[in-house]
Design a protein around this motif. Structure first.
Motif, PDB file in Angstrom:
ATOM      1  N   SER A 151       0.814  -1.213   0.000  1.00 54.96           N
ATOM      2  CA  SER A 151       0.000   0.000   0.000  1.00 54.96           C
ATOM      3  C   SER A 151       0.846   1.261   0.000  1.00 54.96           C
ATOM      4  CB  SER A 151      -0.954  -0.002   1.196  1.00 54.96           C
ATOM      5  OG  SER A 151      -0.239   0.039   2.419  1.00 54.96           O
ATOM      6  N   HIS A 152       1.995   1.224   0.664  1.00 54.46           N
ATOM      7  CA  HIS A 152       2.953   2.329   0.653  1.00 54.46           C
ATOM      8  C   HIS A 152       4.225   1.869   1.354  1.00 54.46           C
ATOM      9  CE1 HIS A 152       0.835   2.672   4.475  1.00 54.46           C
ATOM     10  NE2 HIS A 152       1.665   3.597   4.918  1.00 54.46           N
ATOM     11  N   ASP A 153       5.299   2.610   1.117  1.00 56.81           N
ATOM     12  CA  ASP A 153       6.602   2.187   1.640  1.00 56.81           C
ATOM     13  C   ASP A 153       7.158   3.116   2.701  1.00 56.81           C
ATOM     14  OD1 ASP A 153       7.205   4.401  -0.046  1.00 56.81           O
ATOM     15  OD2 ASP A 153       9.203   3.613  -0.462  1.00 56.81           O
ATOM     16  N   GLN A 154       6.452   4.207   3.031  1.00 51.50           N
ATOM     17  CA  GLN A 154       7.058   5.243   3.855  1.00 51.50           C
ATOM     18  C   GLN A 154       6.871   5.056   5.355  1.00 51.50           C
ATOM     19  OE1 GLN A 154       4.669   5.747   1.514  1.00 51.50           O
ATOM     20  NE2 GLN A 154       3.184   7.306   2.084  1.00 51.50           N
ATOM     21  N   HIS A 155       6.109   4.038   5.790  1.00 53.00           N
ATOM     22  CA  HIS A 155       5.877   3.827   7.212  1.00 53.00           C
ATOM     23  C   HIS A 155       6.294   2.405   7.609  1.00 53.00           C
ATOM     24  CE1 HIS A 155       2.597   7.063   6.629  1.00 53.00           C
ATOM     25  NE2 HIS A 155       3.715   7.624   7.032  1.00 53.00           N
ATOM     26  N   PRO A 156       7.025   2.265   8.716  1.00 46.21           N
ATOM     27  CA  PRO A 156       7.570   0.953   9.081  1.00 46.21           C
ATOM     28  C   PRO A 156       6.533  -0.054   9.543  1.00 46.21           C
ATOM     29  CG  PRO A 156       8.050   2.559  10.806  1.00 46.21           C
ATOM     30  CD  PRO A 156       7.479   3.322   9.646  1.00 46.21           C
ATOM     31  N   ASP A 157       5.287   0.389   9.817  1.00 49.52           N
ATOM     32  CA  ASP A 157       4.264  -0.598  10.166  1.00 49.52           C
ATOM     33  C   ASP A 157       3.598  -1.181   8.919  1.00 49.52           C
ATOM     34  OD1 ASP A 157       3.111   1.963   9.800  1.00 49.52           O
ATOM     35  OD2 ASP A 157       1.298   1.387  10.875  1.00 49.52           O
ATOM     36  N   ASN A 158       4.033  -0.737   7.733  1.00 48.28           N
ATOM     37  CA  ASN A 158       3.548  -1.317   6.483  1.00 48.28           C
ATOM     38  C   ASN A 158       4.664  -1.940   5.655  1.00 48.28           C
ATOM     39  OD1 ASN A 158       1.679   1.236   7.097  1.00 48.28           O
ATOM     40  ND2 ASN A 158       0.459  -0.378   6.134  1.00 48.28           N
ATOM     41  N   LEU A 159       5.863  -1.443   5.791  1.00 48.39           N
ATOM     42  CA  LEU A 159       7.044  -2.056   5.171  1.00 48.39           C
ATOM     43  C   LEU A 159       8.231  -1.775   6.070  1.00 48.39           C
ATOM     44  CD1 LEU A 159       8.239  -3.591   2.709  1.00 48.39           C
ATOM     45  CD2 LEU A 159       8.840  -1.343   1.784  1.00 48.39           C
ATOM     46  N   ASP A 160       8.776  -2.834   6.676  1.00 43.12           N
ATOM     47  CA  ASP A 160       9.891  -2.656   7.603  1.00 43.12           C
ATOM     48  C   ASP A 160      11.186  -3.144   6.956  1.00 43.12           C
ATOM     49  OD1 ASP A 160       9.654  -5.433   7.738  1.00 43.12           O
ATOM     50  OD2 ASP A 160       8.745  -5.425   9.729  1.00 43.12           O
ATOM     51  N   ARG A 161      12.246  -3.192   7.746  1.00 45.14           N
ATOM     52  CA  ARG A 161      13.562  -3.556   7.185  1.00 45.14           C
ATOM     53  C   ARG A 161      13.552  -4.969   6.615  1.00 45.14           C
ATOM     54  NH1 ARG A 161      15.577  -0.527  11.998  1.00 45.14           N
ATOM     55  NH2 ARG A 161      15.435  -2.477  13.146  1.00 45.14           N
ATOM     56  N   ALA A 162      13.033  -5.918   7.386  1.00 43.77           N
ATOM     57  CA  ALA A 162      12.983  -7.295   6.897  1.00 43.77           C
ATOM     58  C   ALA A 162      12.039  -7.420   5.702  1.00 43.77           C
ATOM     59  CB  ALA A 162      12.549  -8.237   8.019  1.00 43.77           C
ATOM     60  N   GLY A 163      10.966  -6.620   5.701  1.00 42.69           N
ATOM     61  CA  GLY A 163      10.054  -6.618   4.566  1.00 42.69           C
ATOM     62  C   GLY A 163      10.732  -6.128   3.303  1.00 42.69           C
ATOM     63  N   ARG A 164      11.572  -5.113   3.435  1.00 42.45           N
ATOM     64  CA  ARG A 164      12.311  -4.608   2.278  1.00 42.45           C
ATOM     65  C   ARG A 164      13.255  -5.683   1.728  1.00 42.45           C
ATOM     66  NH1 ARG A 164      12.071   1.015   1.639  1.00 42.45           N
ATOM     67  NH2 ARG A 164      10.817   1.989   3.281  1.00 42.45           N
ATOM     68  N   GLU A 165      13.899  -6.388   2.608  1.00 42.48           N
ATOM     69  CA  GLU A 165      14.779  -7.474   2.163  1.00 42.48           C
ATOM     70  C   GLU A 165      13.974  -8.552   1.444  1.00 42.48           C
ATOM     71  OE1 GLU A 165      16.791  -8.845   5.628  1.00 42.48           O
ATOM     72  OE2 GLU A 165      17.900  -6.967   5.930  1.00 42.48           O
ATOM     73  N   TYR A 166      12.785  -8.814   1.946  1.00 41.77           N
ATOM     74  CA  TYR A 166      11.933  -9.841   1.357  1.00 41.77           C
ATOM     75  C   TYR A 166      11.528  -9.475  -0.067  1.00 41.77           C
ATOM     76  CZ  TYR A 166       8.056 -13.153   0.917  1.00 41.77           C
ATOM     77  OH  TYR A 166       7.228 -14.149   0.490  1.00 41.77           O
ATOM     78  N   LEU A 167      11.333  -8.195  -0.342  1.00 46.65           N
ATOM     79  CA  LEU A 167      10.904  -7.770  -1.674  1.00 46.65           C
ATOM     80  C   LEU A 167      11.882  -8.206  -2.761  1.00 46.65           C
ATOM     81  CD1 LEU A 167       9.500  -4.147  -1.151  1.00 46.65           C
ATOM     82  CD2 LEU A 167       8.264  -6.321  -1.227  1.00 46.65           C
ATOM     83  N   ALA A 168      13.147  -8.379  -2.405  1.00 48.34           N
ATOM     84  CA  ALA A 168      14.141  -8.796  -3.400  1.00 48.34           C
ATOM     85  C   ALA A 168      13.863 -10.198  -3.932  1.00 48.34           C
ATOM     86  CB  ALA A 168      15.543  -8.725  -2.793  1.00 48.34           C
ATOM     87  N   THR A 169      13.041 -10.977  -3.225  1.00 49.16           N
ATOM     88  CA  THR A 169      12.737 -12.351  -3.646  1.00 49.16           C
ATOM     89  C   THR A 169      11.437 -12.440  -4.439  1.00 49.16           C
ATOM     90  OG1 THR A 169      11.386 -12.972  -1.697  1.00 49.16           O
ATOM     91  CG2 THR A 169      13.798 -13.108  -1.478  1.00 49.16           C
ATOM     92  N   VAL A 170      10.753 -11.317  -4.608  1.00 50.85           N
ATOM     93  CA  VAL A 170       9.397 -11.316  -5.158  1.00 50.85           C
ATOM     94  C   VAL A 170       9.416 -10.915  -6.635  1.00 50.85           C
ATOM     95  CG1 VAL A 170       7.090 -10.322  -4.933  1.00 50.85           C
ATOM     96  CG2 VAL A 170       8.459 -10.765  -2.887  1.00 50.85           C
TER      97      VAL A 170
END
Length: 255
Positions: free
Chosen positions: A65-84
C-alpha cells in the motif's frame, strides 16, 4: 464457479492471500518488536510476526500500500521484496524501491497470468491515510482490487481512514465479494488525527461493500492502534453484521 480464497494473518497489516494457485502477500512486515522511527515520530511494535519471511516462503506478488511507514514495510520486509517477482505499489514507492516494483496510480491496473492460464487483474484504487488534506503529511497510499474470471473480486483497502473512499471503490469496482480492511484506528498524536478506519467506520464500510466476508487486518501488534480486534468484532455484532472475519496471527481461513 468461483475459486476459494485462503487468508493467513501474519500480523499487523501483513496477510497472505492464496487463490487460483497464486500467492499474494500484503504489506510485508517481519521485524521483531521494538521502536521504529517514522519521520519525526517513533512507532512501537508490541508483537512480532506469527510467521517469519522464511516460513511464509516464496510468493508471486506483493501488494504494498505504501513504503514510507515501518508498520507497512519494515527492514525485513524490504529485504523480502528482493525475492518477489512483482511488487505492486504507489508510483512514488516504485521509484524509491526499484527492482521488481511496479507503480500504479489509482484507477489503473496491471495483469498477471494464473497457473491455469487465466488472467488476474490487479487494480489500484484510492486510499486516504487520514482525514481530508493529510496526503502532504502521510504521503501517497493505494488500495487494490483483485479480479478475474472465476476469481472472487477482492478489495484490499490499504491504510485508509475514509468511508467515502470505500464508497468510491464500490461505485467504480463493485460488486465486491471479499474484502481485507485495515482497521486499528491508528492515531498520530502529533497530528491529532486517525489514520485508518475505526470500528464504527468499518461497519459503515461493510454496509457499502456488501461483501460475503471481510477480513480484518492492522488491528494488533502496534502501540499506535487505538482499537483492537475485539473492538471491531463488538461493533459488527452490535450492528447485527456477521461478515467480519477476525484471525489470530498465524491463523488461516478459507473463504
Amino acid at each position: 464457479m468461483t475459486d476459494a480464497l485462503t487468508a493467513t494473518l501474519i500480523g499487523g497489516p501483513t496477510i497472505l492471500l492464496e487463490v487460483a494457485g497464486i500467492r499474494i502477500l500484503v504489506d510485508p512486515t517481519f521485524d521483531p518488536p521494538g521502536e521504529y522511527p517514522s519521520g519525526p515520530s517513533v512507532l512501537v511494535k508490541t508483537t512480532g510476526p506469527a510467521l517469519g519471511a522464511a516460513e511464509v516462503g516464496t510468493v508471486d506478488v506483493v501488494l504494498l500500500s505504501h513504503d514510507q511507514h515501518p508498520d507497512n514495510l519494515d527492514r525485513a520486509g524490504r529485504e523480502y521484496l528482493a525475492t518477489v517477482p512483482l511488487t505492486v505499489t504507489t508510483t512514488a514507492a516504485a521509484e524509491r524501491l526499484g527492482g521488481t516494483a511496479l507503480g500504479l496510480a489509482p484507477w489503473t491496473h496491471t495483469e498477471t497470468t494464473l497457473p491455469d492460464g487465466r488472467t488476474l487483474t490487479i487494480g489500484a484504487v484510492p486510499a486516504q491515510h487520514g482525514p481530508d488534506g493529510m496526503e502532504a503529511s502521510s504521503g501517497p497510499v493505494i488500495g487494490f482490487v483483485l479480479a478475474g474470471d472465476g476469481v472472487p473480486t477482492t478489495y484490499v483497502s490499504g491504510d485508509n481512514a475514509s468511508v467515502r473512499v470505500v464508497e468510491e471503490v464500490v461505485d467504480n469496482q463493485g460488486p465486491i465479494e471479499l474484502a481485507v480492511l485495515f482497521g486499528g484506528g491508528a492515531r498520530a498524536k502529533r497530528l491529532d488525527a486517525y489514520l485508518t478506519l475505526r470500528a464504527h467506520q468499518a461497519v459503515k464500510a461493510a454496509e457499502l461493500l456488501d461483501a460475503r466476508a471481510i477480513v480484518l487486518v492492522h488491528a494488533e501488534g502496534w502501540a499506535h492502534f487505538t482499537q483492537g480486534q475485539q473492538d471491531f468484532a463488538d461493533a459488527f455484532a452490535a450492528a447485527g453484521r456477521s461478515e467480519l472475519v477476525v484471525l489470530a496471527p498465524g491463523e488461516s481461513r478459507t473463504l
